[in-house]
Design an enzyme around this catalytic site. Structure first.
Site, PDB file in Angstrom:
ATOM      1  N   HIS A  96      10.729   1.505   2.021  1.00  0.00           N
ATOM      2  CA  HIS A  96      10.854   0.825   3.315  1.00  0.00           C
ATOM      3  C   HIS A  96      10.893   1.807   4.471  1.00  0.00           C
ATOM      4  O   HIS A  96      11.079   3.008   4.291  1.00  0.00           O
ATOM      5  CB  HIS A  96      12.099  -0.058   3.333  1.00  0.00           C
ATOM      6  CG  HIS A  96      13.386   0.681   3.169  1.00  0.00           C
ATOM      7  ND1 HIS A  96      14.021   1.340   4.210  1.00  0.00           N
ATOM      8  CD2 HIS A  96      14.178   0.873   2.088  1.00  0.00           C
ATOM      9  CE1 HIS A  96      15.141   1.891   3.766  1.00  0.00           C
ATOM     10  NE2 HIS A  96      15.245   1.622   2.468  1.00  0.00           N
ATOM     11  N   CYS A 107      17.093   3.500  -2.365  1.00  0.00           N
ATOM     12  CA  CYS A 107      15.734   3.233  -1.899  1.00  0.00           C
ATOM     13  C   CYS A 107      15.001   4.507  -1.494  1.00  0.00           C
ATOM     14  O   CYS A 107      15.574   5.572  -1.391  1.00  0.00           O
ATOM     15  CB  CYS A 107      15.777   2.287  -0.702  1.00  0.00           C
ATOM     16  SG  CYS A 107      16.384   0.637  -1.124  1.00  0.00           S
TER      17      CYS A 107
END
Length: 127
Positions: A77, A93
């Site tokens: 992301h 992440c």
């Protein structure tokens, strides 16, 4: 194309092979229970999540990583914190500069495979 990224702190990073089964423009974000348990003070004000926008932890785009039909809660992301790129900053992440995730996003199809390499293995280019 090769992009700089930030990966998870310490042992939170999970190298492996994943399938991208969901893509979201301007995603909503909510910390996982594990994140809240690890650092309750940090997440106290946002435990119920953050609405989409430029300050959202997932940034402008998110690619959702699955193993089989199981959502791993790992994402590739954007980030509103570009200074974190090149280091270990997240809770699992893979973070990218917003312009880079915006460039990558339309080129990734649902069902694509994502390979997350260990930090040690990714220092040198692969042939």
């Amino acid at each position: 194309m090769r992009y700089g990224v930030a990966i998870a702190r310490g042992k939170l990073y999970e190298p492996g092979t994943y399938t991208i089964k969901r893509k979201v423009r301007w995603p909503h974000w909510q910390p996982t229970q594990n994140m809240i348990d690890r650092d309750p003070e940090l997440y106290a004000d946002i435990a119920d999540g953050m609405e989409p926008g430029p300050e959202n932890a997932l940034g402008s785009r998110a690619l959702y990583l699955f193993v089989g039909d199981r959502d791993t809660y790992l994402r590739i992301h954007g980030t509103p914190y570009p200074r974190s790129i090149g280091g270990r900053a997240s809770s699992g992440c893979v973070r990218m500069v917003m312009a880079h995730i915006n460039d990558l996003y339309p080129n990734v199809e649902i069902g694509s495979t994502a390979f997350l390499y260990s930090a040690e293995d990714s220092v040198t280019p692969r042939s």
